[in-house]
Scaffold this motif. Sequence first.
Motif, PDB file in Angstrom:
ATOM      1  N   HIS A   6      11.580   5.454  -0.273  1.00 26.18           N
ATOM      2  CA  HIS A   6      12.478   4.597  -1.046  1.00 26.18           C
ATOM      3  C   HIS A   6      12.351   3.143  -0.622  1.00 26.18           C
ATOM      4  CE1 HIS A   6      15.951   3.357  -3.357  1.00 26.18           C
ATOM      5  NE2 HIS A   6      16.504   2.855  -2.257  1.00 26.18           N
ATOM      6  N   SER A   7      12.323   2.905   0.710  1.00 24.24           N
ATOM      7  CA  SER A   7      12.223   1.526   1.185  1.00 24.24           C
ATOM      8  C   SER A   7      10.876   0.931   0.830  1.00 24.24           C
ATOM      9  CB  SER A   7      12.445   1.462   2.700  1.00 24.24           C
ATOM     10  OG  SER A   7      11.420   2.146   3.391  1.00 24.24           O
ATOM     11  N   ARG A   8       9.816   1.771   0.809  1.00 31.52           N
ATOM     12  CA  ARG A   8       8.505   1.258   0.427  1.00 31.52           C
ATOM     13  C   ARG A   8       8.504   0.816  -1.031  1.00 31.52           C
ATOM     14  NH1 ARG A   8       6.347   5.584   3.541  1.00 31.52           N
ATOM     15  NH2 ARG A   8       5.865   6.774   1.664  1.00 31.52           N
ATOM     16  N   ARG A   9       9.168   1.585  -1.896  1.00 34.80           N
ATOM     17  CA  ARG A   9       9.215   1.196  -3.310  1.00 34.80           C
ATOM     18  C   ARG A   9       9.951  -0.118  -3.491  1.00 34.80           C
ATOM     19  NH1 ARG A   9       9.981   6.786  -4.263  1.00 34.80           N
ATOM     20  NH2 ARG A   9      12.253   6.499  -4.318  1.00 34.80           N
ATOM     21  N   GLU A  10      11.043  -0.324  -2.746  1.00 34.88           N
ATOM     22  CA  GLU A  10      11.807  -1.560  -2.862  1.00 34.88           C
ATOM     23  C   GLU A  10      10.976  -2.774  -2.459  1.00 34.88           C
ATOM     24  OE1 GLU A  10      16.437  -0.262  -2.156  1.00 34.88           O
ATOM     25  OE2 GLU A  10      15.240  -0.837  -0.418  1.00 34.88           O
ATOM     26  N   GLN A  11      10.026  -2.582  -1.532  1.00 36.14           N
ATOM     27  CA  GLN A  11       9.235  -3.689  -1.031  1.00 36.14           C
ATOM     28  C   GLN A  11       7.830  -3.717  -1.625  1.00 36.14           C
ATOM     29  OE1 GLN A  11       9.428  -4.115   3.284  1.00 36.14           O
ATOM     30  NE2 GLN A  11      11.275  -2.889   3.329  1.00 36.14           N
ATOM     31  N   ALA A  12       7.602  -2.912  -2.634  1.00 35.72           N
ATOM     32  CA  ALA A  12       6.265  -2.839  -3.222  1.00 35.72           C
ATOM     33  C   ALA A  12       5.854  -4.187  -3.797  1.00 35.72           C
ATOM     34  CB  ALA A  12       6.228  -1.770  -4.312  1.00 35.72           C
ATOM     35  N   MET A  13       4.591  -4.529  -3.583  1.00 31.35           N
ATOM     36  CA  MET A  13       4.041  -5.779  -4.083  1.00 31.35           C
ATOM     37  C   MET A  13       2.767  -5.472  -4.856  1.00 31.35           C
ATOM     38  SD  MET A  13       4.507  -8.421  -0.884  1.00 31.35           S
ATOM     39  CE  MET A  13       4.040  -9.795  -1.976  1.00 31.35           C
ATOM     40  N   GLU A  14       2.230  -6.511  -5.489  1.00 29.06           N
ATOM     41  CA  GLU A  14       0.926  -6.367  -6.101  1.00 29.06           C
ATOM     42  C   GLU A  14      -0.014  -7.405  -5.490  1.00 29.06           C
ATOM     43  OE1 GLU A  14       1.437  -6.851 -10.304  1.00 29.06           O
ATOM     44  OE2 GLU A  14       1.208  -9.035 -10.184  1.00 29.06           O
ATOM     45  N   LEU A  15      -1.260  -7.011  -5.357  1.00 31.97           N
ATOM     46  CA  LEU A  15      -2.232  -7.822  -4.639  1.00 31.97           C
ATOM     47  C   LEU A  15      -3.594  -7.676  -5.287  1.00 31.97           C
ATOM     48  CD1 LEU A  15      -2.513  -9.287  -1.633  1.00 31.97           C
ATOM     49  CD2 LEU A  15      -3.716  -7.167  -1.111  1.00 31.97           C
ATOM     50  N   GLY A  16      -4.366  -8.746  -5.259  1.00 30.25           N
ATOM     51  CA  GLY A  16      -5.752  -8.676  -5.702  1.00 30.25           C
ATOM     52  C   GLY A  16      -6.665  -8.688  -4.492  1.00 30.25           C
ATOM     53  N   MET A  17      -7.495  -7.658  -4.350  1.00 23.49           N
ATOM     54  CA  MET A  17      -8.438  -7.574  -3.233  1.00 23.49           C
ATOM     55  C   MET A  17      -9.817  -7.971  -3.725  1.00 23.49           C
ATOM     56  SD  MET A  17      -8.841  -6.834   0.024  1.00 23.49           S
ATOM     57  CE  MET A  17      -7.433  -5.824   0.510  1.00 23.49           C
ATOM     58  N   ILE A  18     -10.390  -8.987  -3.113  1.00 20.79           N
ATOM     59  CA  ILE A  18     -11.716  -9.468  -3.479  1.00 20.79           C
ATOM     60  C   ILE A  18     -12.686  -9.079  -2.373  1.00 20.79           C
ATOM     61  CG2 ILE A  18     -13.113 -11.492  -4.018  1.00 20.79           C
ATOM     62  CD1 ILE A  18     -10.519 -12.862  -4.961  1.00 20.79           C
ATOM     63  N   GLY A  19     -13.590  -8.170  -2.704  1.00 22.26           N
ATOM     64  CA  GLY A  19     -14.497  -7.611  -1.710  1.00 22.26           C
ATOM     65  C   GLY A  19     -14.095  -6.181  -1.413  1.00 22.26           C
ATOM     66  N   LEU A  20     -14.809  -5.237  -1.994  1.00 19.81           N
ATOM     67  CA  LEU A  20     -14.471  -3.816  -1.855  1.00 19.81           C
ATOM     68  C   LEU A  20     -15.542  -3.075  -1.069  1.00 19.81           C
ATOM     69  CD1 LEU A  20     -13.130  -3.206  -5.470  1.00 19.81           C
ATOM     70  CD2 LEU A  20     -11.772  -3.509  -3.379  1.00 19.81           C
ATOM     71  N   GLY A  21     -16.034  -3.749  -0.030  1.00 18.05           N
ATOM     72  CA  GLY A  21     -16.937  -3.088   0.900  1.00 18.05           C
ATOM     73  C   GLY A  21     -16.149  -2.135   1.780  1.00 18.05           C
ATOM     74  N   ARG A  22     -16.726  -1.766   2.903  1.00 13.51           N
ATOM     75  CA  ARG A  22     -16.097  -0.765   3.759  1.00 13.51           C
ATOM     76  C   ARG A  22     -14.696  -1.180   4.208  1.00 13.51           C
ATOM     77  NH1 ARG A  22     -19.774   1.037   8.610  1.00 13.51           N
ATOM     78  NH2 ARG A  22     -19.586  -1.197   9.009  1.00 13.51           N
ATOM     79  N   MET A  23     -14.547  -2.403   4.687  1.00 10.85           N
ATOM     80  CA  MET A  23     -13.235  -2.860   5.165  1.00 10.85           C
ATOM     81  C   MET A  23     -12.280  -3.113   4.006  1.00 10.85           C
ATOM     82  SD  MET A  23     -12.570  -3.288   8.518  1.00 10.85           S
ATOM     83  CE  MET A  23     -11.617  -4.782   8.788  1.00 10.85           C
ATOM     84  N   GLY A  24     -12.741  -3.872   3.009  1.00  8.83           N
ATOM     85  CA  GLY A  24     -11.868  -4.232   1.898  1.00  8.83           C
ATOM     86  C   GLY A  24     -11.361  -3.033   1.132  1.00  8.83           C
ATOM     87  N   ALA A  25     -12.249  -2.074   0.873  1.00  5.23           N
ATOM     88  CA  ALA A  25     -11.853  -0.879   0.128  1.00  5.23           C
ATOM     89  C   ALA A  25     -10.854  -0.047   0.922  1.00  5.23           C
ATOM     90  CB  ALA A  25     -13.083  -0.043  -0.211  1.00  5.23           C
ATOM     91  N   ASN A  26     -11.079   0.080   2.231  1.00  2.20           N
ATOM     92  CA  ASN A  26     -10.145   0.851   3.057  1.00  2.20           C
ATOM     93  C   ASN A  26      -8.775   0.192   3.114  1.00  2.20           C
ATOM     94  OD1 ASN A  26     -12.002   2.822   3.608  1.00  2.20           O
ATOM     95  ND2 ASN A  26     -12.369   2.212   5.724  1.00  2.20           N
ATOM     96  N   MET A  27      -8.745  -1.133   3.218  1.00  3.26           N
ATOM     97  CA  MET A  27      -7.465  -1.841   3.265  1.00  3.26           C
ATOM     98  C   MET A  27      -6.732  -1.694   1.936  1.00  3.26           C
ATOM     99  SD  MET A  27      -8.706  -5.212   5.383  1.00  3.26           S
ATOM    100  CE  MET A  27      -7.081  -5.892   5.690  1.00  3.26           C
ATOM    101  N   ALA A  28      -7.470  -1.825   0.846  1.00  8.47           N
ATOM    102  CA  ALA A  28      -6.859  -1.665  -0.472  1.00  8.47           C
ATOM    103  C   ALA A  28      -6.298  -0.260  -0.637  1.00  8.47           C
ATOM    104  CB  ALA A  28      -7.884  -1.967  -1.554  1.00  8.47           C
ATOM    105  N   GLN A  29      -7.042   0.731  -0.171  1.00  6.08           N
ATOM    106  CA  GLN A  29      -6.601   2.120  -0.275  1.00  6.08           C
ATOM    107  C   GLN A  29      -5.345   2.354   0.561  1.00  6.08           C
ATOM    108  OE1 GLN A  29      -9.675   5.000   0.520  1.00  6.08           O
ATOM    109  NE2 GLN A  29      -8.276   6.720   0.466  1.00  6.08           N
ATOM    110  N   ARG A  30      -5.280   1.763   1.754  1.00  7.24           N
ATOM    111  CA  ARG A  30      -4.087   1.922   2.594  1.00  7.24           C
ATOM    112  C   ARG A  30      -2.866   1.293   1.912  1.00  7.24           C
ATOM    113  NH1 ARG A  30      -2.786   3.369   7.825  1.00  7.24           N
ATOM    114  NH2 ARG A  30      -1.028   2.246   8.758  1.00  7.24           N
TER     115      ARG A  30
END
Length: 313
Positions: A6-30
């Motif tokens: 519930h608290s995660r939904r209240e604080q949900a944001m939207e973000l644009g990730m530029i660079g979906l290599g190994r690090m970027g894709a993993n961070m976006a997925q998290r």
Amino acid sequence: MRQSPHSRREQAMELGMIGLGRMGANMAQRLVRGGHRVAGFDSSAESRARAAQNGIEPATSLAELVAALKPPRALWLMVPAGAPVDQTIDALLALLAPGDVIVDGGNSMYKDTLRRAQRLAEREIHYVDCGTSGGVWGLEEGYSLMIGGDEAAVAKLAPVFATLATAPDRGWGRVGPVGSGHFAKMVHNGIEYGMMQAYAEGFSILEHKREFALDLAQIAGIWRHGSVVRSWLLDLIADALAENPQMTGIAPWVADSGEGRWTLAEAIELGVSAPVTAAALLERIRSRDKDSFSDKLLAAMRNQFGGHEIRKE
């Protein structure tokens, strides 16, 4: 402390990730796992398709990515340091508006970060630098985030940092003004060089004591518990030795990301003695010299003054 859904939904944001290599894709997925909406762009169609399978909304261009986000927008760069960062910023300038935020989560040189921040400030666009540590383990374990930038801009992104970090209340923080995050990460990597070199030398000494027939993986396992030298690096060493005790098939060639060099240069500029960092960096550079002229000359000198044997190639 774990956040409730519930608290995660209240604080949900939207973000644009530029660079979906190994690090970027993993961070976006998290971030997606943490309840945030993430749109992503990468020049590789394969990377975009792979990211889409993990809940990241793919964009085929930067313009499409920016259009998919509501202002004020937050865009996170995970592209290689140097020219690629400047090129990405150049392309974004025509697309962004005052109040938007760009986060550079890569290993940029902090002096470049200061220059970029000043340029973007003239357009009223916030620039936040985030030194990011955690590597391929970050998706599951979380990241260590050293953040620099305007307090208000960092505060707005707190839910993002809290999700990426190892826990909402630790493993991340604003360390100072813009540039300080990348500076802290630079020094972090310099320390890493020294720690890795010390471990490598110690295990090499153990390996060379052949008459004891030491089991290096066993010793690493013992040191992992209760020892003053225990660390995550030692955990990784133990795993590597268990998988490949003789390091078979691995060339003795060690790369450096550049941050060790920057750390050493900064130490010289500040008049701070850093011999361990210097030695570790020089050992990495030396590892790449397959035909060492300096070693040959050393052997020749010993022969000249002492008649010591010279081994022929």
